[in-house]
Write an enzyme that holds these catalytic residues in place. Structure first.
Site, PDB file in Angstrom:
ATOM      1  N   ARG A  82       0.824  -1.202   0.000  1.00 50.53           N
ATOM      2  CA  ARG A  82       0.000   0.000   0.000  1.00 50.53           C
ATOM      3  C   ARG A  82       0.860   1.254   0.000  1.00 50.53           C
ATOM      4  O   ARG A  82       0.497   2.283  -0.533  1.00 50.53           O
ATOM      5  CB  ARG A  82      -0.916  -0.030   1.228  1.00 50.53           C
ATOM      6  CG  ARG A  82      -1.991   1.030   1.166  1.00 50.53           C
ATOM      7  CD  ARG A  82      -2.402   1.495   2.538  1.00 50.53           C
ATOM      8  NE  ARG A  82      -3.061   0.468   3.322  1.00 50.53           N
ATOM      9  CZ  ARG A  82      -3.163   0.535   4.646  1.00 50.53           C
ATOM     10  NH1 ARG A  82      -2.656   1.540   5.304  1.00 50.53           N
ATOM     11  NH2 ARG A  82      -3.768  -0.414   5.317  1.00 50.53           N
ATOM     12  N   TYR A  83       2.029   1.170   0.670  1.00 45.85           N
ATOM     13  CA  TYR A  83       2.969   2.293   0.690  1.00 45.85           C
ATOM     14  C   TYR A  83       4.114   1.952  -0.247  1.00 45.85           C
ATOM     15  O   TYR A  83       4.555   0.803  -0.300  1.00 45.85           O
ATOM     16  CB  TYR A  83       3.515   2.500   2.105  1.00 45.85           C
ATOM     17  CG  TYR A  83       2.454   2.750   3.130  1.00 45.85           C
ATOM     18  CD1 TYR A  83       1.814   3.983   3.203  1.00 45.85           C
ATOM     19  CD2 TYR A  83       2.082   1.748   4.021  1.00 45.85           C
ATOM     20  CE1 TYR A  83       0.834   4.214   4.147  1.00 45.85           C
ATOM     21  CE2 TYR A  83       1.095   1.974   4.965  1.00 45.85           C
ATOM     22  CZ  TYR A  83       0.477   3.211   5.025  1.00 45.85           C
ATOM     23  OH  TYR A  83      -0.499   3.431   5.950  1.00 45.85           O
ATOM     24  N   ARG A  86       7.341   0.243   1.533  1.00 41.67           N
ATOM     25  CA  ARG A  86       7.248  -0.871   2.465  1.00 41.67           C
ATOM     26  C   ARG A  86       6.006  -1.706   2.168  1.00 41.67           C
ATOM     27  O   ARG A  86       5.042  -1.186   1.602  1.00 41.67           O
ATOM     28  CB  ARG A  86       7.229  -0.390   3.921  1.00 41.67           C
ATOM     29  CG  ARG A  86       6.206   0.687   4.228  1.00 41.67           C
ATOM     30  CD  ARG A  86       6.788   1.607   5.312  1.00 41.67           C
ATOM     31  NE  ARG A  86       5.788   2.458   5.946  1.00 41.67           N
ATOM     32  CZ  ARG A  86       5.368   3.610   5.441  1.00 41.67           C
ATOM     33  NH1 ARG A  86       5.805   4.022   4.261  1.00 41.67           N
ATOM     34  NH2 ARG A  86       4.494   4.336   6.098  1.00 41.67           N
ATOM     35  N   CYS A  95      -3.080 -17.061  15.117  1.00 44.20           N
ATOM     36  CA  CYS A  95      -2.494 -16.385  16.269  1.00 44.20           C
ATOM     37  C   CYS A  95      -2.552 -17.351  17.441  1.00 44.20           C
ATOM     38  O   CYS A  95      -3.261 -18.352  17.380  1.00 44.20           O
ATOM     39  CB  CYS A  95      -3.277 -15.119  16.600  1.00 44.20           C
ATOM     40  SG  CYS A  95      -3.356 -13.980  15.212  1.00 44.20           S
ATOM     41  N   CYS A  99      -7.461 -11.547  19.420  1.00 41.64           N
ATOM     42  CA  CYS A  99      -7.855 -10.303  20.074  1.00 41.64           C
ATOM     43  C   CYS A  99      -9.207  -9.884  19.506  1.00 41.64           C
ATOM     44  O   CYS A  99      -9.357  -9.806  18.281  1.00 41.64           O
ATOM     45  CB  CYS A  99      -6.852  -9.202  19.767  1.00 41.64           C
ATOM     46  SG  CYS A  99      -5.136  -9.717  19.930  1.00 41.64           S
ATOM     47  N   CYS A 102      -9.296  -7.291  16.739  1.00 46.80           N
ATOM     48  CA  CYS A 102      -8.470  -7.498  15.550  1.00 46.80           C
ATOM     49  C   CYS A 102      -9.054  -6.790  14.329  1.00 46.80           C
ATOM     50  O   CYS A 102     -10.204  -6.996  13.966  1.00 46.80           O
ATOM     51  CB  CYS A 102      -8.343  -8.983  15.248  1.00 46.80           C
ATOM     52  SG  CYS A 102      -7.261  -9.291  13.842  1.00 46.80           S
ATOM     53  N   ARG A 104      -7.895  -7.200  11.335  1.00 42.54           N
ATOM     54  CA  ARG A 104      -7.817  -8.082  10.164  1.00 42.54           C
ATOM     55  C   ARG A 104      -8.745  -9.271  10.340  1.00 42.54           C
ATOM     56  O   ARG A 104      -8.475 -10.362   9.875  1.00 42.54           O
ATOM     57  CB  ARG A 104      -6.393  -8.604   9.998  1.00 42.54           C
ATOM     58  CG  ARG A 104      -5.482  -7.608   9.371  1.00 42.54           C
ATOM     59  CD  ARG A 104      -4.384  -8.254   8.529  1.00 42.54           C
ATOM     60  NE  ARG A 104      -3.561  -7.209   7.983  1.00 42.54           N
ATOM     61  CZ  ARG A 104      -2.297  -7.000   8.333  1.00 42.54           C
ATOM     62  NH1 ARG A 104      -1.703  -7.777   9.194  1.00 42.54           N
ATOM     63  NH2 ARG A 104      -1.633  -5.993   7.796  1.00 42.54           N
ATOM     64  N   ASP A 266      -9.815   0.653  14.358  1.00 38.38           N
ATOM     65  CA  ASP A 266     -10.417   0.779  13.033  1.00 38.38           C
ATOM     66  C   ASP A 266     -11.904   0.452  13.079  1.00 38.38           C
ATOM     67  O   ASP A 266     -12.327  -0.370  13.888  1.00 38.38           O
ATOM     68  CB  ASP A 266      -9.741  -0.197  12.055  1.00 38.38           C
ATOM     69  CG  ASP A 266      -8.359   0.267  11.667  1.00 38.38           C
ATOM     70  OD1 ASP A 266      -8.103   1.476  11.733  1.00 38.38           O
ATOM     71  OD2 ASP A 266      -7.536  -0.597  11.303  1.00 38.38           O
ATOM     72  N   ASP A 303      -5.763   4.572  10.795  1.00 36.73           N
ATOM     73  CA  ASP A 303      -5.556   3.966   9.484  1.00 36.73           C
ATOM     74  C   ASP A 303      -6.827   4.272   8.693  1.00 36.73           C
ATOM     75  O   ASP A 303      -7.891   3.752   9.005  1.00 36.73           O
ATOM     76  CB  ASP A 303      -5.368   2.454   9.656  1.00 36.73           C
ATOM     77  CG  ASP A 303      -4.397   1.887   8.639  1.00 36.73           C
ATOM     78  OD1 ASP A 303      -4.114   2.568   7.641  1.00 36.73           O
ATOM     79  OD2 ASP A 303      -3.934   0.751   8.854  1.00 36.73           O
ATOM     80  N   LYS A 310      -2.080   5.487   6.884  1.00 43.92           N
ATOM     81  CA  LYS A 310      -2.050   5.964   8.271  1.00 43.92           C
ATOM     82  C   LYS A 310      -1.862   7.481   8.322  1.00 43.92           C
ATOM     83  O   LYS A 310      -1.077   8.029   7.557  1.00 43.92           O
ATOM     84  CB  LYS A 310      -0.905   5.292   9.011  1.00 43.92           C
ATOM     85  CG  LYS A 310      -1.075   3.802   9.159  1.00 43.92           C
ATOM     86  CD  LYS A 310       0.080   3.212   9.953  1.00 43.92           C
ATOM     87  CE  LYS A 310      -0.023   1.717  10.094  1.00 43.92           C
ATOM     88  NZ  LYS A 310       0.201   0.984   8.820  1.00 43.92           N
TER      89      LYS A 310
HETATM   90  C1  LIG Z   1       1.040   0.006   8.845  1.00 43.08           C
HETATM   91  C2  LIG Z   1       1.460  -0.565   7.599  1.00 43.08           C
HETATM   92  C3  LIG Z   1       2.789  -0.500   7.199  1.00 43.08           C
HETATM   93  C4  LIG Z   1       3.866   0.144   8.062  1.00 43.08           C
HETATM   94  O1  LIG Z   1       3.635   1.487   8.289  1.00 43.08           O
HETATM   95  P1  LIG Z   1       4.617   2.342   9.219  1.00 43.08           P
HETATM   96  O2  LIG Z   1       3.907   3.638   9.371  1.00 43.08           O
HETATM   97  O3  LIG Z   1       5.903   2.463   8.505  1.00 43.08           O
HETATM   98  O4  LIG Z   1       4.775   1.601  10.508  1.00 43.08           O
HETATM   99  C5  LIG Z   1       3.121  -1.037   5.985  1.00 43.08           C
HETATM  100  N1  LIG Z   1       2.202  -1.617   5.187  1.00 43.08           N
HETATM  101  C6  LIG Z   1       0.908  -1.706   5.541  1.00 43.08           C
HETATM  102  C7  LIG Z   1      -0.048  -2.345   4.633  1.00 43.08           C
HETATM  103  C8  LIG Z   1       0.499  -1.190   6.772  1.00 43.08           C
HETATM  104  O5  LIG Z   1      -0.783  -1.300   7.138  1.00 43.08           O
HETATM  105  S1  SF4 Z   2      -4.617  -8.212  16.525  1.00 40.79           S
HETATM  106 FE1  SF4 Z   2      -5.421  -9.849  15.171  1.00 40.79          FE
HETATM  107  S2  SF4 Z   2      -3.657 -10.552  14.011  1.00 40.79           S
HETATM  108 FE2  SF4 Z   2      -2.866  -9.398  15.777  1.00 40.79          FE
HETATM  109  S3  SF4 Z   2      -2.516 -10.952  17.371  1.00 40.79           S
HETATM  110 FE3  SF4 Z   2      -4.555 -10.123  17.703  1.00 40.79          FE
HETATM  111  S4  SF4 Z   2      -5.925 -11.510  16.579  1.00 40.79           S
HETATM  112 FE4  SF4 Z   2      -3.855 -11.868  15.824  1.00 40.79          FE
END
Ligand SMILES: *Cc1c(COP(=O)(O)O)cnc(C)c1O
Ligand code: SF4
Length: 344
Positions: A82-83, A86, A95, A99, A102, A104, A266, A303, A310
């Protein structure tokens, strides 16, 4: 042995009627899994709220199952690019404990399992080809749910295919299952440590999670030259008060972990009851900045939906600017509430 059944949990803990009426079959739900280390902490309401499901998860009709639209920003099946510089590689959906907050949850715990060797090669080759990628987040799920041999294979492939890329090892396991960091696993990490730096990215949300065992697990990385950074989530009824976050920051620093992010929860479906209003979040941020050192202060961050990325949320101290005889002065309010002007 970890807890996976609500019935099992109902016996061990005196589950409230509300907790018991959680529907594990509800839409976009997240499986129940609580590690033994977390089980020992469940008397603490701040821990319980993070891991014991509540019927409120089923009654959230506002959120979106994937607000970041990670599925749309994928480089390969599991790689979120996305960035520009990175990328995040979802090594597994597993996991050691799930959590309830979460973000995701559309992906997590839904049995897609660990990335295969072919998927790992495909991701590493994508990264090698996209030379603008400088950092890769090995995330999930939790990277350390992979077996020792799988971790060894993954790190070998990344180190040989894209050796100059920084690796972030993202894990909640140091908090929820510190026993995972055995001598054998740490020897594998050490084997791949040299070259581009590795960073350990932890998630501790409450000071009670920093048990002696958790601190020792993190120390294993830091002693090896792998710095540790913490990403917390701001959670209602868990850490949405200044004293708790100050104590968390102090304990993190004492464990040589830099508080990095404090995430706004989120708008993920099923987590509404755990989210804190941004207005209150900004007030907490302002108060924290008065009490914490720069080293101890995390960045309060949201985010943005639809892959917006972010953004830092911070109280603004800049009130405006004045111009007199061609000279600009900026007007600030100090953290103590006084006014200062600053010549340009
Ligand atoms: C958060 C995130 C990152 C890392 O972001 P930083 O601001 O550098 O910590 C990289 N890729 C994705 C998809 C993210 O959600
Ligand atoms: S936030 Fe989601 S991905 Fe991260 S440890 Fe918890 S359950 Fe697992």
């Amino acid at each position: 042995m970890a807890i996976t059944e609500l019935a099992e949990l109902a016996e061990i803990l005196k589950l409230t009627d509300e907790e018991k009426s959680w529907n594990p079959e509800g839409p976009d739900t997240l499986p129940l899994l609580i590690s033994d280390d977390i089980k020992d902490l469940l008397d603490n309401p701040a821990i319980r709220r993070q891991f014991v499901p509540s019927a409120e998860e089923n009654n959230d009709d506002e959120g979106n199952p994937d607000p970041q639209e990670e599925a749309k920003h994928s480089g390969t099946e599991r790689l979120v690019h996305r960035y520009t510089n990175r990328a995040a590689f979802k090594t597994t959906d597993r996991c050691f404990a799930y959590c309830r907050h979460c973000f995701r949850r559309r992906f997590t715990g839904h049995l897609s399992g660990p990335a295969s060797e072919a998927e790992i090669r495909e991701a590493a080759e994508y990264i090698a080809k996209h030379r603008e990628i400088r950092e890769v987040l090995l995330t999930g799920g939790d990277f350390f749910t992979l077996s020792d041999s799988h971790i060894d294979m993954l790190l070998s492939i990344f180190r040989s295919t894209c050796p100059s890329v920084i690796l972030r090892l993202c894990t909640r396991a140091v908090a929820v299952y510190p026993e995972r960091f055995t001598e054998n696993l740490m020897a594998i990490i050490r084997k791949h440590r040299d070259g581009a730096p590795m960073f350990l990215m932890t998630q501790f949300n409450h000071p009670a999670e920093l048990t002696d065992k958790a601190i020792k697990a993190v120390a294993g990385f830091v002693d090896m030259g792998i710095p540790a950074f913490n990403q917390s989530v701001l959670l209602k009824g868990v850490n949405d008060d200044e004293d708790t976050l100050i104590e968390l920051s102090d304990k993190l620093l004492m464990a040589r972990i830099k508080p990095y992010y404090l995430f706004q929860g989120d708008p993920v479906k099923g987590t509404k009851h755990l989210r804190v209003d941004i207005e209150r979040g900004l007030e907490i941020e302002k108060n924290l900045r008065r009490s914490l050192s720069g080293l101890g202060m995390p960045q309060y961050t949201a985010d943005l939906p639809r892959g917006g990325g972010k953004v830092i949320l911070t109280h603004s101290y800049l009130e405006g600017k004045t111009e007199k005889d061609g000279r600009i002065r900026y007007i600030f309010t100090t953290p103590e509430g006084e006014t200062r002007s600053y010549p340009d």
